[in-house]
Scaffold this motif. Structure first.
Motif, short mmCIF file in Angstrom:
data_model
loop_
_atom_site.label_atom_id
_atom_site.label_comp_id
_atom_site.label_asym_id
_atom_site.label_seq_id
_atom_site.Cartn_x
_atom_site.Cartn_y
_atom_site.Cartn_z
N GLN A 132 4.81 8.03 0.17
CA GLN A 132 5.48 7.12 1.10
C GLN A 132 4.66 5.84 1.28
OE1 GLN A 132 8.55 7.82 2.51
NE2 GLN A 132 8.46 9.56 1.10
N PRO A 133 5.30 4.79 1.79
CA PRO A 133 4.54 3.57 2.10
C PRO A 133 3.48 3.88 3.16
CG PRO A 133 6.91 3.16 2.19
CD PRO A 133 6.74 4.64 2.05
N VAL B 208 0.86 -1.18 0.00
CA VAL B 208 0.00 0.00 0.00
C VAL B 208 0.90 1.24 0.00
CG1 VAL B 208 -1.88 1.23 1.13
CG2 VAL B 208 -1.74 -1.28 1.32
N LEU B 209 0.67 2.10 -0.99
CA LEU B 209 1.42 3.34 -1.11
C LEU B 209 0.47 4.51 -0.91
CD1 LEU B 209 4.13 4.72 -1.86
CD2 LEU B 209 3.31 4.77 -4.21
N ASP B 210 0.86 5.46 -0.05
CA ASP B 210 0.08 6.67 0.18
C ASP B 210 0.39 7.65 -0.96
OD1 ASP B 210 -0.74 9.27 1.05
OD2 ASP B 210 -0.71 8.57 3.13
N GLY C 17 5.19 -0.55 3.85
CA GLY C 17 3.83 -0.60 3.34
C GLY C 17 3.46 -1.96 2.77
N ARG C 18 4.20 -2.99 3.14
CA ARG C 18 4.03 -4.31 2.54
C ARG C 18 3.59 -5.37 3.54
NH1 ARG C 18 6.38 -4.61 -2.49
NH2 ARG C 18 7.71 -2.86 -3.04
N VAL D 162 -1.25 -7.92 -4.90
CA VAL D 162 -2.36 -6.99 -5.03
C VAL D 162 -1.96 -5.66 -4.40
CG1 VAL D 162 -4.82 -6.61 -4.57
CG2 VAL D 162 -3.96 -8.96 -4.85
N PRO D 163 -1.37 -4.75 -5.19
CA PRO D 163 -0.96 -3.46 -4.66
C PRO D 163 -2.13 -2.45 -4.66
CG PRO D 163 -0.01 -3.83 -6.84
CD PRO D 163 -0.87 -4.99 -6.52
#
Length: 107
Positions: free
Chosen positions: A15-16, A8-10, A41-42, A92-93
């Motif tokens: 940033q993560p 997940v990336l903000d 973020g992983r 699944v990003p």
């Protein structure tokens, strides 16, 4: 065993997205596993068994937004996807912002 991961990336900060709770469920809604995104973020592994068929990842974005002091429109993101190869690799990003999100099948 099925390899299932997410990132997940903000999109606002670039940033993560650290600390996003994620749950994996099957088509009956049975919780299979849950985890929280790490400092990158992983979540590197969400599956501890072979999976097949339709599953859902639910991202608790409300918890993330509250921790960031942000008001967001989507309190959760639910992504349904079909696992066609139980021995396959699925990533699944999610690209996240308070008023939009996007996803795709990664590798």
């Amino acid at each position: 065993m099925t390899h299932l991961s997410t990132h997940v990336l903000d999109a606002v900060t670039g940033q993560p997205a650290v600390g996003v709770p994620v749950a994996l469920t099957d088509t009956t809604g049975t919780l299979l596993t849950q985890a929280v995104t790490d400092k990158d973020g992983r979540i590197g592994s969400l599956a501890s068994q072979e999976l097949s068929g339709v599953h859902r990842l639910t991202f608790d974005t409300a918890a993330y937004f509250v921790a960031q002091g942000i008001v967001g429109f989507y309190p959760e993101i639910v992504i349904a996807f079909d696992i066609t190869d139980p021995a396959g690799k699925y990533h699944v990003p999610v690209l996240l912002s308070p008023y939009a999100y996007s996803t795709y099948k990664g590798s």
